[in-house]
Design an enzyme around this catalytic site. Structure first.
Site, short mmCIF file in Angstrom:
data_model
loop_
_atom_site.label_atom_id
_atom_site.label_comp_id
_atom_site.label_asym_id
_atom_site.label_seq_id
_atom_site.Cartn_x
_atom_site.Cartn_y
_atom_site.Cartn_z
N HIS A 1 -26.36 -19.69 -35.62
CA HIS A 1 -26.29 -19.05 -34.26
C HIS A 1 -27.28 -18.96 -32.90
O HIS A 1 -27.65 -19.36 -32.05
CB HIS A 1 -25.40 -17.91 -34.07
CG HIS A 1 -24.36 -17.94 -34.56
ND1 HIS A 1 -23.72 -17.60 -36.31
CD2 HIS A 1 -23.09 -18.19 -34.30
CE1 HIS A 1 -22.49 -17.60 -35.95
NE2 HIS A 1 -22.03 -18.76 -34.67
N GLU B 1 -11.53 -21.15 -40.39
CA GLU B 1 -12.94 -21.15 -41.68
C GLU B 1 -13.12 -20.44 -42.35
O GLU B 1 -13.96 -20.97 -42.61
CB GLU B 1 -13.37 -20.76 -40.33
CG GLU B 1 -12.95 -19.02 -39.39
CD GLU B 1 -14.50 -19.19 -39.00
OE1 GLU B 1 -15.56 -19.45 -38.10
OE2 GLU B 1 -13.99 -18.24 -37.78
N ASP C 1 -18.54 -22.46 -40.41
CA ASP C 1 -18.22 -21.63 -41.17
C ASP C 1 -17.68 -21.71 -42.29
O ASP C 1 -17.96 -21.95 -43.61
CB ASP C 1 -17.49 -20.12 -41.06
CG ASP C 1 -18.42 -19.22 -40.12
OD1 ASP C 1 -19.42 -18.65 -40.70
OD2 ASP C 1 -17.91 -18.59 -38.95
N CYS D 1 -13.93 -26.72 -32.93
CA CYS D 1 -15.31 -26.58 -32.31
C CYS D 1 -16.65 -25.79 -32.95
O CYS D 1 -17.29 -25.10 -32.10
CB CYS D 1 -14.66 -24.66 -31.65
SG CYS D 1 -14.19 -23.91 -32.12
C1 PEP Z 1 -17.45 -22.01 -36.77
O1 PEP Z 1 -17.12 -21.46 -37.67
O2 PEP Z 1 -17.56 -23.35 -36.86
C2 PEP Z 1 -17.45 -21.62 -35.30
C3 PEP Z 1 -17.07 -22.28 -33.81
O3 PEP Z 1 -17.70 -20.51 -34.91
P1 PEP Z 1 -19.45 -19.66 -35.08
O4 PEP Z 1 -19.97 -21.06 -35.01
O5 PEP Z 1 -19.04 -18.68 -33.81
O6 PEP Z 1 -18.58 -18.78 -36.30
MG MG Z 2 -17.41 -19.36 -37.16
#
Ligand code: PEP
Ligand code: MG
Length: 591
Positions: A197, A439, A463, A510
């Protein structure tokens, strides 16, 4: 004096772009401690922690003192007398204890504030000898803080007035989020992977970043001139004049490339044979909204709300959240905003909540699990999201759903919140779509069942990849094993899309995967409906989609599914991409 030799360090590319400037080493600077509120019953715990830290520091100093005494003699041993004096200073200690009791703030925060006051007093003393003790006070203060804090070594970055490149062993996503400052021109860290992140946040802030450099903090010193190449994942320390000139040119080229697809911003993301998909934006901080609008996003496919909860003493109130969500909904209207409920845990923690850390945070009480365990926090957020839904087009998305049970439990809480809003006569969108992030591998395998109970799917590959391949997304040591193009991932994505389509629900993605042309081409061929990504990549991906036929992409995906390794898949997709849409790639990616 000879110029130091140029060193090139290779890490994991995290956010594109080039930055050149002076290094600022975080770990060697003073601590900045975020405020953390405590409850009345935690006061004795904080005081005990403070006292323990003093004892531990005293022990550390005594043992260094002894060692120095043995090696260098008594003269040097006395260097630490001033340190020990600070540790015994009853006025300082009493002040900290009194303020913890009165202000109900954490020991480290109160101590850092008292320490700052002491440092100021010392540095203004007329007596030269005493004035020189300022650095001792600072030093001992840092030692005590280190013993009090297991993380969040934050620094007074908002005061930075010259352009700097942050060099740190590690940065938490909340550290990174707190660095919204135009003078911070890049980040580099020893640890981290490309979908950590921290990397995602760097992209949102629009600054180049390289993570997973392993030991950059050993090679770089404060004020060293460095070049950060975020696309290639390189950091060049003490660059020669020749290298500098090269990068100045490269930087100019990248800036020129940035707006190269602006002309298609209002055109649909439609293949040459008429297949349409949507290009949406991921949103972390409201500052991204102008860029999202400028780049013609068809909506927000993922609004990561957890950043709203970070870097603050308290939890955000319903009213505050409502105002924030409403603002985003109104700015993006008539397009949709997909608000994801709190995805706390993993590598994102909130300083205001005293939650014990899980042994493996990504597998622990994260996201929906946390919300189901803390319905008080969850309900407040749901109320705010529902209320905002009366002011724009909002859909709600739950993260980390691992099976139908969690989805149903979350929906029960949602229904309770809806019914109390109804009773209070507070308007909200009665038909608000409620979807899930797919995910977790178990959710992917149960997608046919989940699709019957979800309004939409959004595949979270950041994830899904880590859980399927058993590769921590934030660990630089296994970064080479984190393979989005792995056939196992493609197979899962294919089955999620098919399960969604069978129930006639929209399937988006996403994760960072949707923003890389070589992977996006495969996703298009697998039948994905929506690509949601950082605004900086949207037009490039739209250009790709407008340059190829759906039929070609489908054929490519079909072939890719029969291959045995991620490398083979990536090679195949790259060679097709070069044939079908070479203009989408930067010129150096084209051979
Ligand atoms: C993901 O896991 O792909 C996602 C978009 O959520 P995050 O990156 O916030 O875990
Ligand atoms: Mg995620």
């Amino acid at each position: 004096m000879n110029n130091p030799e140029e060193i090139v360090l290779k890490g994991v590319p995290a956010a594109p772009g080039i930055a050149m400037g002076a290094a600022f080493i975080l770990d060697k600077q003073e601590f900045i401690v975020p405020p953390r509120a405590i409850m009345e019953n935690e006061v004795p715990i904080e005081i005990a922690r403070f006292e323990e830290a003093l004892i531990k520091t005293r022990e550390e100093i005594s043992s260094i003192q002894k060692k120095i005494g043995v090696d260098l003699g008594d003269q040097h041993e006395r260097i630490f007398d001033a340190h020990l004096l600070v540790l015994e200073d009853r006025t300082l200690i009493e002040e900290v204890i009194k303020r913890i009791k009165k202000e109900k703030l954490s020991a480290e925060y109160v101590f850092s504030k008292v320490l700052q006051k002491y440092v100021k007093v010392f540095s203004n003393i007329e007596d030269e000898y005493l004035r020189e003790r300022t650095s001792d006070v600072n030093d001992i203060g840092r030692r005590i803080l280190k013993n009090l804090m297991d993380e969040s070594k934050l620094h007074e970055l908002e005061n930075i007035t010259e352009q700097l490149i942050i060099v740190a062993h590690d940065l938490s996503p909340s550290d990174t989020a707190s660095m919204y400052n135009k003078n911070i021109i890049a980040f580099i860290t020893d640890i981290g992977g490309r979908t950590s992140h921290t990397a995602i946040m760097a992209k949102s802030l629009g600054v180049p970043a390289v993570v997973g450099l392993k030991d950059a903090t050993l090679h770089i010193f404060n004020q060293d001139y460095i070049i950060v190449d975020g696309r290639m994942g390189l950091v060049i320390v003490h660059p020669t004049q020749e290298t500098r000139d090269l990068y100045v040119k490269e930087k100019g080229r990248i800036i020129a490339l940035q707006d190269r697809f602006d002309d298609i911003k209002d055109l649909p993301a439609e293949t040459t044979d008429g297949h349409r998909v949507s290009i949406m934006a991921n949103l972390e901080i409201p500052e991204e909204i102008p860029m999202i609008l400028k780049r013609g996003a068809q909506g927000i496919g993922l609004y990561r709300t957890e950043y709203f909860y970070m870097n603050r003493v308290d939890l955000p109130s319903e009213e505050e959240q409502f105002e924030a969500y409403k603002l985003v909904a109104e700015a993006i209207a008539p397009n949709v905003v997909t608000i994801r409920s709190l995805d706390l845990g993993g590598d994102k923690f909130i300083s205001s909540l005293q939650i014990p850390r899980d042994m493996s945070p990504f597998l622990g009480c994260r996201a929906i699990r946390f919300c189901l365990a803390r319905p008080d926090i969850f309900k407040t957020q749901l109320r705010a999201i529902l209320r905002a839904s009366a002011h724009g087009k909002i859909q709600l998305m739950y993260p980390m759903i691992s099976g139908v049970g969690e989805l149903q439990q979350a929906n029960i809480i949602l229904e309770e919140v809806k019914s109390s809003l109804r009773k209070e006569g507070i308007p909200f969108d009665e038909d608000i779509p409620v979807g899930i992030m797919v995910e977790v591998p178990s959710a992917a395998l149960m997608a046919d069942v989940l699709a019957k109970q979800s309004g939409f799917f959004s595949i979270g590959t950041n994830d899904l990849i880590q859980y399927t391949l058993a590769v921590d997304r934030g660990n630089e040591k296994t970064a080479h094993l984190y393979e989005p193009a792995h056939p196992a991932i493609l197979r899962l994505i294919k089955s999620i899309i098919e399960a969604g389509h069978k129930e006639k629900i929209h399937v988006g993605l996403c994760g960072e995967m949707s923003s890389e042309p070589v992977l996006a081409l495969l996703l298009l061929g697998l039948g994905l409906d929506e690509f949601s990504m950082s605004p900086m990549n949207m037009l490039q991906i739209k250009k790709l989609i407008r340059s190829v036929s759906f039929k070609d992409a489908q054929e490519l995906a079909h072939k890719a599914l029969s291959l045995s390794t991620g490398e083979e898949v990536e090679d195949l997709s790259m060679s097709r991409l070069r044939e079908l849409a070479p203009h989408v790639l930067a010129s150096d990616e084209n051979h």
